[in-house]
Design a protein around this motif. Structure first.
Motif, mmCIF file in Angstrom:
data_model
loop_
_atom_site.group_PDB
_atom_site.id
_atom_site.type_symbol
_atom_site.label_atom_id
_atom_site.label_comp_id
_atom_site.label_asym_id
_atom_site.label_seq_id
_atom_site.Cartn_x
_atom_site.Cartn_y
_atom_site.Cartn_z
ATOM 1 N N SER A 1 0.906 -1.048 -0.082
ATOM 2 C CA SER A 1 -0.119 0.066 0.158
ATOM 3 C C SER A 1 0.949 1.245 0.027
ATOM 4 O O SER A 1 0.592 1.974 -0.568
ATOM 5 N N ASN B 1 0.934 3.698 -2.889
ATOM 6 C CA ASN B 1 0.469 5.186 -2.650
ATOM 7 C C ASN B 1 1.383 6.425 -2.847
ATOM 8 O O ASN B 1 1.181 7.458 -3.254
ATOM 9 N N ALA B 2 2.931 5.974 -3.121
ATOM 10 C CA ALA B 2 3.624 6.976 -3.149
ATOM 11 C C ALA B 2 3.945 7.444 -4.644
ATOM 12 O O ALA B 2 4.378 8.445 -4.928
ATOM 13 N N TYR B 3 3.241 6.769 -5.528
ATOM 14 C CA TYR B 3 3.012 7.345 -6.888
ATOM 15 C C TYR B 3 2.038 8.425 -6.995
ATOM 16 O O TYR B 3 0.845 8.201 -6.421
ATOM 17 N N PRO B 4 2.629 9.720 -7.444
ATOM 18 C CA PRO B 4 1.659 10.965 -7.487
ATOM 19 C C PRO B 4 0.471 10.514 -8.513
ATOM 20 O O PRO B 4 -0.511 11.013 -8.292
ATOM 21 N N GLU B 5 0.862 9.300 -9.545
ATOM 22 C CA GLU B 5 -0.268 9.272 -10.320
ATOM 23 C C GLU B 5 -1.438 8.565 -9.781
ATOM 24 O O GLU B 5 -2.497 8.255 -10.365
ATOM 25 N N VAL B 6 -1.192 7.889 -8.383
ATOM 26 C CA VAL B 6 -2.281 6.862 -7.859
ATOM 27 C C VAL B 6 -3.159 8.235 -7.183
ATOM 28 O O VAL B 6 -2.668 8.797 -6.144
ATOM 29 N N ALA B 7 -4.262 8.108 -7.609
ATOM 30 C CA ALA B 7 -5.469 9.265 -7.149
ATOM 31 C C ALA B 7 -6.266 8.522 -5.755
ATOM 32 O O ALA B 7 -5.987 9.311 -4.837
ATOM 33 N N ALA C 1 -4.196 8.079 -12.664
ATOM 34 C CA ALA C 1 -4.499 9.050 -13.754
ATOM 35 C C ALA C 1 -3.043 9.881 -13.867
ATOM 36 O O ALA C 1 -2.512 10.248 -13.079
ATOM 37 N N LYS D 1 -5.829 5.895 0.078
ATOM 38 C CA LYS D 1 -5.237 7.034 -0.362
ATOM 39 C C LYS D 1 -6.557 7.716 -1.108
ATOM 40 O O LYS D 1 -7.120 7.280 -1.722
ATOM 41 N N THR E 1 -6.771 11.489 -3.271
ATOM 42 C CA THR E 1 -6.529 12.847 -3.571
ATOM 43 C C THR E 1 -7.249 13.264 -4.959
ATOM 44 O O THR E 1 -7.920 12.232 -5.368
ATOM 45 N N GLY E 2 -7.395 14.302 -5.186
ATOM 46 C CA GLY E 2 -8.083 14.535 -6.334
ATOM 47 C C GLY E 2 -7.367 14.211 -7.816
ATOM 48 O O GLY E 2 -6.141 14.250 -7.563
ATOM 49 N N LEU E 3 -8.021 14.297 -8.837
ATOM 50 C CA LEU E 3 -7.420 13.858 -9.829
ATOM 51 C C LEU E 3 -6.641 15.032 -10.224
ATOM 52 O O LEU E 3 -7.103 16.144 -10.094
ATOM 53 N N ARG E 4 -5.448 14.925 -10.823
ATOM 54 C CA ARG E 4 -4.448 16.076 -11.188
ATOM 55 C C ARG E 4 -4.825 16.369 -12.546
ATOM 56 O O ARG E 4 -4.348 15.665 -13.269
#
Lengths: 147, 166
Positions: free
Chosen positions: A82, A86-92, A108, B158, B160-163
């Motif tokens: 997990s 979660n560390a990938y910024p692309e995982v929303a 995304a 987790k 967060t909003g979609l960027r």
């Protein structure tokens, strides 16, 4: 929340037009001023009844890509995997779910091609299969919370 | 390339509008004017561009987004269905139109572990309400459905909003 708040939330889920005075139609229907509508929306956002008021964007149509991915993660590795995912910024978003496929996350990206890289990277780093489930067809979204 | 992943290029001005509004519109009786002022653009240009994004589907609608939890909608289930490929698009559309379904998508199967090709997110005030909604979908799908499951989220790991258009 009073009756007018409820009517407003119900009405404004359908959206406002692009117009110089876009709240006018809703205000007329509810027999209040536009100022009253705006003040109430502001308060409902502040209170957390509405998470926001604004455009609902479709990421793919903006040039990005989105997919839903799932993994079957052994329980003893769940926290570590997990954290890695979660560390990938692309995982929303990432949810634990009750199924053999117990981790479900949305990836995304702003441009094409990056999704495959992220999923491949996660597979290689964890040694676990990553199931890619992109939307192939989106059906009309009809949800209304009728209060 | 399939229809959903297809992209429509935005120019820098469109991207500036997306960035300025993805957390919400200015709350004003003239929100497009306020937005235009903050971007240093004419109001009619902002309106024209946002109307174009609405028409192309880049914007689904400009609307109030309720917070499920604050409205007492605590039970959220991801219902998944193994539906005959010849009927899934027609039936998926009808499932998507149900008032308690927030999203409905066709997605690829991964047999044998994952036989399901139709996903419908359902929302209710209780697990019982969600189960009743799932039963309603099952009735609608009838014999075209070979099996289904409901996956409840047990933990949010987790969010967060979609960027967009960063």
């Amino acid at each position: 929340m009073d009756a007018l708040d409820r009517d407003l939330v119900n009405r404004l889920q359908d959206g406002i037009p692009v117009a110089e005075r876009p709240f006018r139609p809703a205000a007329r229907e509810l027999a209040v001023t536009e100022e009253e509508v705006v003040a109430r929306v502001e308060r409902l956002v502040a209170e957390g009844v509405l998470s926001r008021f604004g455009p609902m964007y479709n990421a793919e149509r903006l040039g990005g890509e989105v997919t839903l991915a799932a993994m079957a993660v052994p329980e003893e590795r769940f926290e570590a995997v997990s954290e890695l995912v979660n560390a990938y910024p692309e995982v929303a978003h990432n949810y634990a779910r009750s199924h053999a496929l117990n981790m479900w996350f949305v990836v995304a990206t702003e441009g094409p091609g990056r999704i495959k890289e992220v999923l491949t990277d996660i597979r290689e780093r964890t040694g676990l299969a990553v199931y890619d489930m992109p939307r192939e067809q989106e059906f009309y979204i009809g949800l209304r919370f009728n209060l | 390339m399939d229809a959903v992943r297809q992209s429509q290029p935005l120019d820098d001005t469109d991207r500036a509008i997306v960035r300025a509004t993805q957390q919400g519109m200015p709350l004003s009786v003239t929100p497009y004017r306020v937005l235009a002022q903050s971007l240093g653009l004419p109001e009619h240009e902002v309106m024209t561009r946002m109307q174009r994004m609405l028409d192309s589907g880049a914007i689904r609608r400009i609307a109030a987004v309720p917070q499920h939890y604050a409205l007492g909608i605590r039970a959220n289930g991801m219902s998944v269905w193994d539906v005959d490929d010849r009927l899934v698009d027609e039936l998926g559309q009808r499932v998507g139109e149900l008032a308690f379904v927030s999203h409905a998508y066709r997605r690829p199967r991964h047999p044998p572990l994952w036989p399901y090709n139709l996903f419908a997110m359902v929302h209710g005030r209780s697990r019982d309400e969600v189960e009743n909604q799932v039963a309603e979908i099952a009735r609608l799908l009838g014999d075209a459905c070979r099996g289904h499951d409901v996956l409840y989220s047990t933990r949010l790991l987790k969010k967060t909003g979609l960027r967009l258009a960063g």
